[in-house]
Write a protein that holds these residues in place. Structure first.
Motif, short mmCIF file in Angstrom:
data_model
loop_
_atom_site.label_atom_id
_atom_site.label_comp_id
_atom_site.label_asym_id
_atom_site.label_seq_id
_atom_site.Cartn_x
_atom_site.Cartn_y
_atom_site.Cartn_z
N VAL A 21 12.65 -1.84 -7.20
CA VAL A 21 11.19 -1.85 -7.15
C VAL A 21 10.66 -0.93 -8.25
O VAL A 21 10.99 0.25 -8.29
CB VAL A 21 10.67 -1.39 -5.77
N ALA A 22 9.85 -1.48 -9.16
CA ALA A 22 9.29 -0.71 -10.26
C ALA A 22 7.92 -0.12 -9.91
O ALA A 22 7.58 0.97 -10.34
CB ALA A 22 9.17 -1.58 -11.51
N TRP A 23 7.12 -0.86 -9.14
CA TRP A 23 5.78 -0.41 -8.78
C TRP A 23 5.27 -1.16 -7.57
O TRP A 23 5.77 -2.22 -7.22
CB TRP A 23 4.80 -0.60 -9.96
N VAL A 24 4.25 -0.58 -6.93
CA VAL A 24 3.52 -1.22 -5.83
C VAL A 24 2.05 -1.11 -6.18
O VAL A 24 1.57 -0.04 -6.55
CB VAL A 24 3.82 -0.53 -4.48
N ARG A 25 1.33 -2.23 -6.10
CA ARG A 25 -0.08 -2.22 -6.47
C ARG A 25 -0.93 -2.69 -5.30
O ARG A 25 -0.70 -3.74 -4.72
CB ARG A 25 -0.32 -3.13 -7.67
N ASN A 26 -1.93 -1.88 -4.98
CA ASN A 26 -2.89 -2.18 -3.92
C ASN A 26 -3.82 -3.28 -4.41
O ASN A 26 -4.46 -3.14 -5.45
CB ASN A 26 -3.67 -0.91 -3.59
N HIS A 47 -7.96 -7.43 2.35
CA HIS A 47 -7.52 -6.20 2.99
C HIS A 47 -6.04 -6.29 3.36
O HIS A 47 -5.59 -7.29 3.91
CB HIS A 47 -8.35 -5.92 4.25
N GLY A 48 -5.27 -5.26 3.03
CA GLY A 48 -3.85 -5.21 3.37
C GLY A 48 -2.93 -5.86 2.36
O GLY A 48 -1.72 -5.86 2.54
N THR A 49 -3.49 -6.42 1.28
CA THR A 49 -2.67 -7.12 0.31
C THR A 49 -2.13 -6.14 -0.73
O THR A 49 -2.85 -5.30 -1.26
CB THR A 49 -3.49 -8.22 -0.40
N HIS A 50 -0.83 -6.26 -1.00
CA HIS A 50 -0.16 -5.43 -2.01
C HIS A 50 0.78 -6.30 -2.83
O HIS A 50 1.35 -7.26 -2.31
CB HIS A 50 0.65 -4.31 -1.35
N PHE A 79 2.66 -9.11 -0.79
CA PHE A 79 2.81 -8.91 0.65
C PHE A 79 1.42 -8.74 1.24
O PHE A 79 0.61 -7.99 0.70
CB PHE A 79 3.63 -7.66 0.97
N ALA A 80 1.14 -9.42 2.32
CA ALA A 80 -0.13 -9.27 3.03
C ALA A 80 0.17 -8.63 4.37
O ALA A 80 0.77 -9.24 5.25
CB ALA A 80 -0.81 -10.62 3.22
N PHE A 81 -0.20 -7.36 4.51
CA PHE A 81 -0.03 -6.67 5.78
C PHE A 81 -1.21 -7.05 6.66
O PHE A 81 -2.35 -6.69 6.37
CB PHE A 81 0.00 -5.15 5.56
N THR A 82 -0.94 -7.81 7.71
CA THR A 82 -2.02 -8.35 8.53
C THR A 82 -2.49 -7.41 9.64
O THR A 82 -3.46 -7.70 10.31
CB THR A 82 -1.60 -9.69 9.16
N VAL A 83 -1.79 -6.31 9.81
CA VAL A 83 -2.21 -5.30 10.79
C VAL A 83 -2.31 -3.96 10.08
O VAL A 83 -1.70 -3.74 9.04
CB VAL A 83 -1.22 -5.21 11.98
N GLY A 84 -3.08 -3.07 10.65
CA GLY A 84 -3.25 -1.74 10.06
C GLY A 84 -2.00 -0.90 10.18
O GLY A 84 -1.01 -1.30 10.78
N GLY A 85 -2.04 0.26 9.57
CA GLY A 85 -0.92 1.19 9.66
C GLY A 85 0.13 1.00 8.58
O GLY A 85 1.22 1.54 8.68
N TYR A 86 -0.19 0.25 7.52
CA TYR A 86 0.78 0.01 6.45
C TYR A 86 0.82 1.16 5.44
O TYR A 86 1.70 1.21 4.59
CB TYR A 86 0.50 -1.31 5.74
N GLY A 87 -0.12 2.09 5.50
CA GLY A 87 -0.20 3.19 4.54
C GLY A 87 1.09 3.97 4.36
O GLY A 87 1.53 4.19 3.23
N PRO A 88 1.73 4.41 5.45
CA PRO A 88 2.97 5.16 5.29
C PRO A 88 4.08 4.37 4.59
O PRO A 88 4.89 4.94 3.87
CB PRO A 88 3.37 5.50 6.74
#
Length: 104
Positions: free
Chosen positions: A53-58, A64-67, A79-88
């Motif tokens: 993995v070279a980078w992750v982009r918000n 909302h939740g797409t990276h 990746f689409a995080f469909t629920v909250g709490g993906y920050g960590p």
């Protein structure tokens, strides 16, 4: 998004470990019209080493939740995080980009 051809419903789950990113498909419970027989409850879909993995982009500017996750070979995946709490999860990656940052 790539989806397998199958007759059952499932949820794709991203698992982040110390050394890998994994995607598994977890089958949803069946009902009378959609019985559970004929497929595994959990099926392995994809894996990559974290060092790839070279980078992750918000990309919450898109949804909302797409990276986006970029790899050292120049490829990337959304990746689409469909629920909250993906920050960590996102914070575990050393190179995080905003949607306005150039990919380099």
């Amino acid at each position: 998004m790539l989806r397998p051809r199958c007759s059952f419903r499932y949820v794709a789950v991203l698992l982040v470990t110390e050394h890998h990113l994994h995607v598994v498909r977890v089958r949803l419970a069946g009902n009378r019209r959609e019985p559970m027989a004929g497929a595994e409850a959990v099926e392995y879909a994809w894996r990559v080493e974290r060092r790839q993995v070279a980078w992750v982009r918000n990309r919450t500017d898109v949804r909302h939740g797409t990276h986006e996750v970029g790899f050292v070979d120049g490829s990337w995946v959304t990746f689409a995080f469909t629920v909250g709490g993906y920050g960590p999860v996102v914070e575990t990656f050393p190179r995080r980009l905003r949607y306005t940052d150039p990919i380099s």
